[in-house]
Design a protein around this motif. Structure first.
Motif, mmCIF file in Angstrom:
data_model
loop_
_atom_site.group_PDB
_atom_site.id
_atom_site.type_symbol
_atom_site.label_atom_id
_atom_site.label_comp_id
_atom_site.label_asym_id
_atom_site.label_seq_id
_atom_site.Cartn_x
_atom_site.Cartn_y
_atom_site.Cartn_z
ATOM 1 N N SER A 1 -7.741 -11.867 9.203
ATOM 2 C CA SER A 1 -7.874 -12.422 8.216
ATOM 3 C C SER A 1 -6.495 -12.773 7.509
ATOM 4 C CB SER A 1 -8.536 -12.166 7.156
ATOM 5 O OG SER A 1 -8.133 -11.091 6.333
ATOM 6 N N GLY A 2 -5.537 -11.815 7.868
ATOM 7 C CA GLY A 2 -4.008 -11.920 7.472
ATOM 8 C C GLY A 2 -4.127 -11.419 5.962
ATOM 9 N N GLU A 3 -5.198 -11.043 5.505
ATOM 10 C CA GLU A 3 -5.191 -10.496 4.169
ATOM 11 C C GLU A 3 -4.507 -9.055 3.840
ATOM 12 O OE1 GLU A 3 -8.240 -9.673 0.302
ATOM 13 O OE2 GLU A 3 -8.832 -11.056 2.068
ATOM 14 N N PHE A 4 -4.496 -8.359 4.784
ATOM 15 C CA PHE A 4 -4.128 -6.841 5.013
ATOM 16 C C PHE A 4 -3.151 -6.450 6.000
ATOM 17 C CE2 PHE A 4 -8.669 -6.828 3.164
ATOM 18 C CZ PHE A 4 -8.358 -6.191 2.079
ATOM 19 N N LEU A 5 -2.440 -5.674 5.523
ATOM 20 C CA LEU A 5 -1.173 -5.179 6.528
ATOM 21 C C LEU A 5 -1.211 -3.744 6.370
ATOM 22 C CD1 LEU A 5 1.786 -5.891 7.644
ATOM 23 C CD2 LEU A 5 2.627 -5.203 5.465
ATOM 24 N N LEU A 6 -0.881 -3.256 7.713
ATOM 25 C CA LEU A 6 -1.312 -1.798 8.084
ATOM 26 C C LEU A 6 -0.049 -1.121 8.674
ATOM 27 C CD1 LEU A 6 -3.490 0.443 8.041
ATOM 28 C CD2 LEU A 6 -3.923 0.033 10.608
ATOM 29 N N LEU A 7 0.557 0.019 8.238
ATOM 30 C CA LEU A 7 1.944 0.522 8.791
ATOM 31 C C LEU A 7 1.714 1.970 9.014
ATOM 32 C CD1 LEU A 7 2.742 -1.664 6.196
ATOM 33 C CD2 LEU A 7 4.741 -1.442 7.559
ATOM 34 N N SER A 8 2.205 2.565 10.073
ATOM 35 C CA SER A 8 2.426 3.958 10.227
ATOM 36 C C SER A 8 3.513 4.422 9.789
ATOM 37 C CB SER A 8 2.216 4.296 11.772
ATOM 38 O OG SER A 8 1.007 3.910 12.081
ATOM 39 N N ARG A 9 3.504 5.461 9.055
ATOM 40 C CA ARG A 9 4.824 6.288 8.672
ATOM 41 C C ARG A 9 5.057 7.631 9.045
ATOM 42 N NH1 ARG A 9 5.001 5.436 2.275
ATOM 43 N NH2 ARG A 9 4.184 7.734 2.019
ATOM 44 N N THR A 10 6.442 8.024 9.081
ATOM 45 C CA THR A 10 6.548 9.506 9.691
ATOM 46 C C THR A 10 6.168 10.555 8.770
ATOM 47 O OG1 THR A 10 8.719 9.278 8.645
ATOM 48 C CG2 THR A 10 8.630 8.494 11.089
#
Length: 360
Positions: free
Chosen positions: A44-53
Motif C-alpha cells: 500500500s505504500g503506507e508502511f516502511l520496515l527496516l532491520s537494525r543491527t
C-alpha cells in the motif's frame, strides 16, 4: 526539516515531475552504535520496515510520518526484513543461533511459522509479486523456494555463491546472481529444476570497469532488482557504481557511476568484521516505480543520487547522475515508495524524503 506531514503531499504526480525536488522531510534517530541494514515498503505504500543491527525491526507509518512499532529479536537477531502481501505480517532472516527464516505477525508479535533448512547465513530474501511464495539465498550455496503456508521448502537450487535473488514483475522469472562467478542466471519459475534459460556474464564488463573506474571484480554485489516494466535488471554494488542490464539480452545498458566512490559497507560474501558491522547490507540503490530512474546513496557522503537510465548511452556505457539530492545524512539503504511520492533512506538514522515545491 519541514513540518508538513507526508500525507499532505500529492501522492500520484509523475516521478519525472518530482524526482528533482525530493528533500528530507522527516528524520528518526537510532540508538548510538545501531545501523539500519535493510528497507522495505508494504504494497500500500503506507508502511516502511527496516532491520537494525541492535537485533530489532522498526516499523514506520509513512502516511502519518511517525514511528509505529519496534519489534525485538534479541535471541535470533534480524536481517532482510520484508513485508508479505499482508501488511501486518513479515519475514526476516536470523543472524544468531540458527540460519532460519521467521514469519511474524506484527499485530500480536507472534511467530506464525519457521522456515528451516539453511546451514549458513541467509544473504537474500525475495517475495513473489503475485503471492506469498518467496526465495532465500544463503552462504550454504543454495537457493530455496518457499510457500509461506508451509514450513518445508518447495524446491532448491544448488550452485556456488548464489548470494542474490530477484523476481521479475510477472512472477514467472527468477534471477540469481553469483558475484564470484560474475554471472546472473535466469530461470523459469515454474521449471526452476531445469537449466537456466539465460546466463548473463559480467566478467568482461567488470574487468574493463576495474581498470577505468576501480570497480571491484567478482565481489561487492549488494542487490538484484528488476524494473517494474520488466525491461531492466539492476545489479547494485558497494563500489563506485552499479550495473543496469537489458533484462532480455543481458547487455550492459549503463554503468551508474558515483564520483564519491566505494562505500566499504559489507556485501554478501564479504568477511564480516565488527568494525564494519556484523550484518550484510541490502543495496543502497533501487529503481523508481516508473522504471526510468534509479535512486541511490552517495557513497559515504550525505544525500542521494539520481540516474535517468533512458538517457542515451555513451560509448563506454558510463552514466553520471542527472541530479544530486541534497541531504545531511549518508544512505546505506534506499527505497522508493511503490504508490506515493516518497523516498526513504537509512544508515544510522531513517530519513523520509518528500517533493518540495520550492526546490529548484
Amino acid at each position: 526539516m519541514g513540518a508538513e506531514p507526508p500525507s499532505q503531499q500529492p501522492p500520484q504526480a509523475k516521478v519525472s515531475d518530482t524526482i528533482n525536488t525530493y528533500r528530507p522531510s522527516r528524520l528518526f534517530k537510532a540508538p548510538a552504535g545501531a545501523n539500519y541494514t535493510s528497507i522495505d515498503f508494504d504494497d500500500s505504500g503506507e508502511f516502511l520496515l527496516l532491520s537494525r543491527t541492535d537485533d530489532t525491526i522498526q516499523l514506520f507509518n509513512t502516511k502519518a510520518g511517525q514511528h509505529a512499532k519496534e519489534l525485538k529479536s534479541q535471541k535470533y537477531g534480524s536481517a532482510l526484513a520484508k513485508f508479505t502481501h499482508n501488511s501486518t505480517s513479515i519475514i526476516y532472516a536470523s543472524t544468531k543461533v540458527d540460519d532460519g527464516i521467521r514469519y511474524l505477525s506484527m499485530h500480536d508479535n507472534v511467530f506464525i511459522r519457521y522456515f528451516k533448512g539453511h546451514t549458513d547465513r541467509v544473504t537474500s530474501l525475495t517475495l513473489s509479486p503475485g503471492n506469498d511464495n518467496f526465495l532465500s539465498a544463503s552462504l550454504d550455496n543454495t537457493v530455496k523456494l518457499w510457500d509461506a503456508r508451509s514450513p518445508n521448502n518447495q524446491g532448491q537450487l544448488d550452485f556456488e555463491a548464489p548470494y542474490l535473488t530477484a523476481f521479475d514483475p510477472s512472477a514467472t522469472v527468477i534471477a540469481i546472481a553469483s558475484p564470484p562467478a560474475q554471472t546472473v542466471h535466469l530461470y523459469d519459475y515454474r521449471n526452476y529444476d531445469k537449466p537456466p534459460f539465460a546466463t548473463f556474464d559480467l566478467l568482461d564488463v567488470e574487468k574493463r570497469l576495474q581498470g577505468t573506474h576501480g570497480q571491484k571484480e567478482g565481489e561487492g554485489w549488494t542487490g538484484l532488482e528488476f524494473a517494474n516494466n520488466g525491461k531492466f535488471l539492476l545489479v547494485a554494488t558497494n563500489g563506485p557504481g552499479h550495473y543496469v542490464l537489458d533484462a532480455f539480452s543481458g547487455e550492459l545498458v549503463h554503468y551508474l557511476h558515483r564520483a564519491s566512490g566505494s562505500t566499504n559497507r559489507p556485501a554478501p560474501g564479504d568477511q564480516l568484521v565488527p568494525e564494519q558491522g556484523t550484518t550484510y547490507l541490502q543495496a543502497d540503490a533501487s529503481f523508481a516505480p516508473d522504471g526510468q530512474f534509479v535512486i541511490g546513496g552517495n557513497g559515504g557522503q550525505a544525500g542521494l543520487l539520481v540516474w535517468d537510465i533512458r538517457e542515451k548511452a555513451r560509448a563506454d556505457k558510463v552514466l553520471e547522475p542527472m541530479r544530486e539530492l541534497p541531504g545531511s545524512r549518508p544512505a546505506a539503504v534506499v527505497a522508493h515508495n511503490p504508490r506515493h511520492n516518497l523516498l526513504a533512506s537509512a544508515d544510522k538514522e531513517v530519513v523520509l524524503w518528500m517533493p518540495d515545491p520550492d526546490a529548484a
